[in-house]
Design an enzyme around this catalytic site. Sequence first.
Site, short mmCIF file in Angstrom:
data_model
loop_
_atom_site.label_atom_id
_atom_site.label_comp_id
_atom_site.label_asym_id
_atom_site.label_seq_id
_atom_site.Cartn_x
_atom_site.Cartn_y
_atom_site.Cartn_z
N HIS A 97 -3.35 46.81 -3.51
CA HIS A 97 -2.70 47.32 -4.73
C HIS A 97 -2.51 46.16 -5.69
CE1 HIS A 97 -0.04 49.06 -7.61
NE2 HIS A 97 1.03 48.42 -7.17
N HIS A 99 -1.90 45.06 -10.17
CA HIS A 99 -1.46 45.52 -11.48
C HIS A 99 -2.52 45.10 -12.52
CE1 HIS A 99 3.10 45.80 -10.34
NE2 HIS A 99 2.31 46.26 -9.38
N TYR A 124 -23.20 52.05 -10.90
CA TYR A 124 -22.44 51.40 -9.84
C TYR A 124 -21.01 51.92 -9.78
CZ TYR A 124 -26.02 48.37 -8.08
OH TYR A 124 -27.15 47.94 -7.46
#
Length: 223
Positions: A97, A99, A124
Amino acid sequence: MHGQDLLRQDLCRIGRSLFERGYVHATAGNISLRLDAPDGGGVLITPTDACLGFLAPEQLAWVDAQGQQRSGERASKTLALHRRIYAAAPDARCVIHTHSTHLVALTLQGVWRVDDILPPLTPYYVMKVGHVPLMAYRRPGDPEVADQVAQAIEAAARRGTPLRAVMLDRLGPVVWGPSATQAMATLEELEETAKLWLMCRREPAPLSQAQIEELRCHFGACW
């Protein structure tokens, strides 16, 4: 625990790479690796409020298969989300994860669609990323996010278009894959596609259905 020691070093390497290339900043973001039984089972995950560019192997939190922390500093506040992804996506070995700037900017400006934050702009993106739904805003660490993401993974699997990523509104992408290398590649392709979309002022036409079908036939793209 030799195998876990190697995985700890690998996770620190991933964090440093993401930090040095600008995919994470300050203390934002988290990473986990699924552990096999010989390595203790459960997950290794970055600590809460840790800078991913300066991790030490002994800092990493080891949380066993029952959800109990066994070692390291306090686990990331998104631990519940990581564990739910591993439960819903059995082939996932790594969850990341971040930002990432362009993806967060995209949610602030408005995504393409709630069920697809970006159109299928490049081959892609279709092959390596696939569909990426937007998850409604919740505070960081809210356990309801884990429920939302698990439901999205299960619904996509039923449709035959398995997810590799979701986007948390105003927070950033969560990606996963059968290896850390593949999870990182998905993140990179996703962020670069968001950058292209914003640079081109959201004007390029998506690939046509015929072009997408060709990618399905030749490369097994799940779109």
